[in-house]
Design an enzyme around this catalytic site. Structure first.
Site, PDB file in Angstrom:
ATOM      1  N   ASN A  72      -7.698   2.850  -9.750  1.00  0.00           N
ATOM      2  CA  ASN A  72      -6.671   3.826 -10.101  1.00  0.00           C
ATOM      3  C   ASN A  72      -7.215   5.235 -10.282  1.00  0.00           C
ATOM      4  OD1 ASN A  72      -4.365   1.939 -10.434  1.00  0.00           O
ATOM      5  ND2 ASN A  72      -5.767   1.051 -11.916  1.00  0.00           N
TER       6      ASN A  72
ATOM      7  N   GLY B 189       9.330  -0.712  -6.675  1.00  0.00           N
ATOM      8  CA  GLY B 189       8.727  -1.900  -7.279  1.00  0.00           C
ATOM      9  C   GLY B 189       8.122  -2.844  -6.247  1.00  0.00           C
TER      10      GLY B 189
ATOM     11  N   ARG C 201      -3.140   8.929 -10.383  1.00  0.00           N
ATOM     12  CA  ARG C 201      -4.328   9.182 -11.205  1.00  0.00           C
ATOM     13  C   ARG C 201      -5.595   9.475 -10.394  1.00  0.00           C
ATOM     14  NH1 ARG C 201      -5.330   4.871 -15.410  1.00  0.00           N
ATOM     15  NH2 ARG C 201      -4.118   3.431 -14.136  1.00  0.00           N
TER      16      ARG C 201
ATOM     17  N   ALA D 109       0.829  -1.214   0.000  1.00  0.00           N
ATOM     18  CA  ALA D 109       0.000   0.000   0.000  1.00  0.00           C
ATOM     19  C   ALA D 109       0.856   1.252   0.000  1.00  0.00           C
ATOM     20  CB  ALA D 109      -0.910  -0.022   1.227  1.00  0.00           C
TER      21      ALA D 109
ATOM     22  N   ALA E 123     -43.589  12.734  21.884  1.00  0.00           N
ATOM     23  CA  ALA E 123     -43.100  13.495  20.723  1.00  0.00           C
ATOM     24  C   ALA E 123     -42.378  14.757  21.164  1.00  0.00           C
ATOM     25  CB  ALA E 123     -44.276  13.875  19.829  1.00  0.00           C
TER      26      ALA E 123
ATOM     27  N   ASN F 154      -1.868 -11.576 -14.500  1.00  0.00           N
ATOM     28  CA  ASN F 154      -1.466 -11.611 -13.094  1.00  0.00           C
ATOM     29  C   ASN F 154      -2.325 -10.646 -12.280  1.00  0.00           C
ATOM     30  OD1 ASN F 154      -0.074 -11.740 -10.662  1.00  0.00           O
ATOM     31  ND2 ASN F 154       1.489 -10.276 -11.326  1.00  0.00           N
TER      32      ASN F 154
HETATM   33  C1  UD1 Z   1       1.467  -5.251 -10.914  1.00  0.00           C
HETATM   34  C2  UD1 Z   1       2.133  -6.527 -11.413  1.00  0.00           C
HETATM   35  C3  UD1 Z   1       1.428  -7.009 -12.667  1.00  0.00           C
HETATM   36  C4  UD1 Z   1      -0.046  -7.223 -12.385  1.00  0.00           C
HETATM   37  C5  UD1 Z   1      -0.661  -5.958 -11.822  1.00  0.00           C
HETATM   38  C6  UD1 Z   1      -2.073  -6.240 -11.336  1.00  0.00           C
HETATM   39  C7  UD1 Z   1       4.486  -6.399 -10.758  1.00  0.00           C
HETATM   40  C8  UD1 Z   1       5.861  -6.105 -11.229  1.00  0.00           C
HETATM   41  N1  UD1 Z   1       3.513  -6.259 -11.674  1.00  0.00           N
HETATM   42  O1  UD1 Z   1       1.682  -4.271 -11.899  1.00  0.00           O
HETATM   43  O2  UD1 Z   1       2.008  -8.237 -13.113  1.00  0.00           O
HETATM   44  O3  UD1 Z   1      -0.711  -7.621 -13.568  1.00  0.00           O
HETATM   45  O4  UD1 Z   1       0.076  -5.492 -10.679  1.00  0.00           O
HETATM   46  O5  UD1 Z   1      -2.694  -5.067 -10.948  1.00  0.00           O
HETATM   47  O6  UD1 Z   1       4.296  -6.747  -9.622  1.00  0.00           O
HETATM   48  N2  UD1 Z   1       3.422  -0.959  -4.649  1.00  0.00           N
HETATM   49  C9  UD1 Z   1       4.151  -0.661  -3.538  1.00  0.00           C
HETATM   50  N3  UD1 Z   1       5.460  -0.298  -3.685  1.00  0.00           N
HETATM   51  C10 UD1 Z   1       6.069  -0.262  -4.895  1.00  0.00           C
HETATM   52  C11 UD1 Z   1       5.299  -0.578  -6.047  1.00  0.00           C
HETATM   53  C12 UD1 Z   1       3.980  -0.932  -5.879  1.00  0.00           C
HETATM   54  O7  UD1 Z   1       3.647  -0.691  -2.415  1.00  0.00           O
HETATM   55  O8  UD1 Z   1       7.241   0.076  -4.936  1.00  0.00           O
HETATM   56  C13 UD1 Z   1       2.003  -1.330  -4.492  1.00  0.00           C
HETATM   57  C14 UD1 Z   1       1.081  -0.320  -5.131  1.00  0.00           C
HETATM   58  O9  UD1 Z   1       0.683   0.653  -4.180  1.00  0.00           O
HETATM   59  C15 UD1 Z   1      -0.080  -1.177  -5.572  1.00  0.00           C
HETATM   60  C16 UD1 Z   1       0.569  -2.518  -5.882  1.00  0.00           C
HETATM   61  O10 UD1 Z   1       1.806  -2.534  -5.197  1.00  0.00           O
HETATM   62  O11 UD1 Z   1      -1.013  -1.389  -4.545  1.00  0.00           O
HETATM   63  C17 UD1 Z   1       0.780  -2.743  -7.355  1.00  0.00           C
HETATM   64  O12 UD1 Z   1       1.627  -1.756  -7.870  1.00  0.00           O
HETATM   65  P1  UD1 Z   1       1.429  -1.164  -9.308  1.00  0.00           P
HETATM   66  O13 UD1 Z   1       2.502  -0.168  -9.559  1.00  0.00           O
HETATM   67  O14 UD1 Z   1       0.027  -0.750  -9.487  1.00  0.00           O
HETATM   68  O15 UD1 Z   1       1.742  -2.473 -10.187  1.00  0.00           O
HETATM   69  P2  UD1 Z   1       1.459  -2.684 -11.709  1.00  0.00           P
HETATM   70  O16 UD1 Z   1       2.529  -2.014 -12.481  1.00  0.00           O
HETATM   71  O17 UD1 Z   1       0.068  -2.363 -12.019  1.00  0.00           O
END
Ligand code: UD1
Ligand code: CA
Length: 448
Positions: free
Chosen positions: A224, A80, A15, A9, A360, A167
């Site tokens: 999003n 990531g 967005r 989280a 009342a 995924n």
């Molecule tokens: C991710 C998946 C993708 C999947 C998709 C589903 C990876 C590399 N990719 O992509 O395969 O189809 O979700 O929605 O995992 N977050 C963190 N810290 C970070 C990055 C993300 O806490 O450094 C959290 C975000 O807040 C979010 C979740 O992880 O709740 C997913 O991150 P997001 O950047 O939306 O991943 P996607 O690129 O959509």
């Protein structure tokens, strides 16, 4: 097998165009992260960790409210999903069960789905779904339910982009293995991020098994934008309405009833149209909630009848067969069995004994501008219409207050308390007054 939950989280949710971290936006009157945590809690995890980053202080506060036992770890920079999980792993030192990774912005995963995921005995198990429009989701390269690897959209070939099995982001892995695999992640990819998804290929390279468990696409819906938030609310309400009816609740017009995440309604409850639930409401069987009621933080016992147009606020505790009528507000008040409050009344910070009738227009004057005070009324009492009860004040069992009284002193049991000036009747005076007024009106009209 012991389970630990890691909920990601940390993202900002650019967005959403909001000062609030994305996971704190609400669906069903609860922050998104509470939905993920509630689904995860169904697995009875030993440990729950939330990885926060953007607005971490706010996230921490909100999580403490909905899940006081959850631990918060900080991910200062969002490098990531793999990096996010790495921040949580030290808190799992010595834990030897299965870790399930969830996203805080994905509120619809069903507990049953998580149970299926947790039951898989592969080294790594990924929750996938067949996407109607696979868009930018990561693609699952799989043969049957055997998973080879996950490829992110940005890094995928055209051939891989043609795959529709996607995924969801939910991944289960043994804790010790996860620590090892996450330590080996690199960020040499199109996003220069540490992808959690890379652990699948790494596990396979070690000769370990990876499996896909699938669920309905609706469960994986992430949020999003504000438009998606609104759509999620609609979906959530649909799900809650369907569940309520499934459990034996009658709704005259289901689409007009609005639930919160933690609304609990027993069978044979009847809900009229336009009933709105805030957080933390429980209704026991056989209660009837008429149209246009707003309920939050309250407990309604068997056989109670509420509304139309009633408002129950936090701390309203209604025993069996209580009746609350129109334009009545109850806050932080305990009403014993059979109490009747028919019309136009405010009961705040009060205790009302069995079978007492509140007339009342009664108001508990509970606030002196600085502090709140309690009103205590015994059993079988009768509070006359338009009684002002200036708290702190006590009315005894079986006592009666006269209509229009301002009661600021305690009333003993079985006494009558009247506080109003004596009535004076002047025979014929109304007739004279009206004649005078009509003559005056006629005179003025002639002038114009
Ligand atoms: C991710 C998946 C993708 C999947 C998709 C589903 C990876 C590399 N990719 O992509 O395969 O189809 O979700 O929605 O995992 N977050 C963190 N810290 C970070 C990055 C993300 O806490 O450094 C959290 C975000 O807040 C979010 C979740 O992880 O709740 C997913 O991150 P997001 O950047 O939306 O991943 P996607 O690129 O959509
Ligand atoms: Ca008076």
């Amino acid at each position: 097998m012991a389970i630990a939950l890691i909920t990601l989280a940390a993202g900002q949710g650019t967005r959403m165009k909001s000062d609030l971290p994305k996971v704190l936006h609400q669906v069903g009157r609860a922050p998104l992260v509470a939905h993920a945590l509630a689904a995860g809690r169904a697995l009875e995890p030993e440990t729950v960790i939330v990885v926060a980053g953007h607005g971490a202080d706010k996230v921490k506060k909100a999580v403490a409210k909905v899940d006081p036992e959850a631990q918060i770890v900080l991910q200062e920079e969002q490098l990531g999903t793999g990096h996010a999980v790495a921040q949580a792993l030290p808190a799992l030192d010595g834990f030897d069960g299965r870790v399930i990774v969830l996203y805080g912005d994905t509120p619809f995963i069903r507990p049953e789905t998580l149970e299926r995921l947790a039951a898989s005995d592969a080294a790594v198990t990924v929750l996938g779904f067949e996407a109607a429009d696979p868009g930018r989701y990561g693609r699952l390269v799989a043969q049957g339910d055997t998973l080879d690897r996950i490829v992110e959209f940005k890094d995928a070939t055209d051939e891989e982009r043609a795959i529709t099995l996607c995924n969801s982001g939910v991944i289960a892995c043994d804790a010790v293995l996860l620590t090892e695999l996450v330590a080996g992640l690199s960020n040499e990819n199109a996003s220069q991020e540490y992808y959690l998804t890379d652990i699948v290929e790494a596990a396979r390279k070690k000769g370990l098994t990876a499996q896909v468990v699938t669920c309905d696409e609706a469960e994986t819906l992430g949020i999003n934008t504000r438009a998606e938030l609104a759509r999620a609310e609609a979906l959530f309400q649909e799900r809650m309405r369907a569940e309520a009816m499934e459990n034996g609740v009658t709704m005259v017009e289901p689409t007009s009833v609005w639930f919160a995440l933690d609304t609990y309604i027993s069978r044979d409850v009847v809900l009229g149209p336009n009933v709105v639930f805030g957080p933390d409401v429980t209704i026991e069987s056989g209660a009837v909630i008429e149209a246009f009621c707003h309920l939050e933080g309250c407990h309604i016992s068997r056989g109670a009848t509420i509304g139309p147009f009633a408002r129950l606020r936090p701390g309203a505790e209604l025993a069996e067969d209580v009746h609350i009528g129109n334009f009545v507000e109850v806050k932080n008040a305990i009403l014993a069995e059979g109490v009747k409050v028919g019309h136009l009344t405010y009961l705040g910070d009060a205790d009302i004994g069995e079978h007492t009738n509140i007339g009342a227009g009664t108001v508990t004057c509970n606030y002196d501008g600085v502090m709140k005070h309690r009103t205590t009324i015994g059993a079988n009492a009768f509070i006359g219409s338009d009684t002002m009860l200036v708290a702190p004040v006590t009315v005894g069992d079986g006592a009666l207050t006269g209509s229009g009284s301002v009661i600021s002193k305690d009333v003993p049991a079985e006494a009558i308390a009247i506080e109003r000036s004596e009535q004076v009747n002047r025979p014929g005076l109304a007739k004279k007054l009206f004649a005078k007024l009509r003559a005056e009106k006629a005179r003025r009209m002639k002038k114009d």
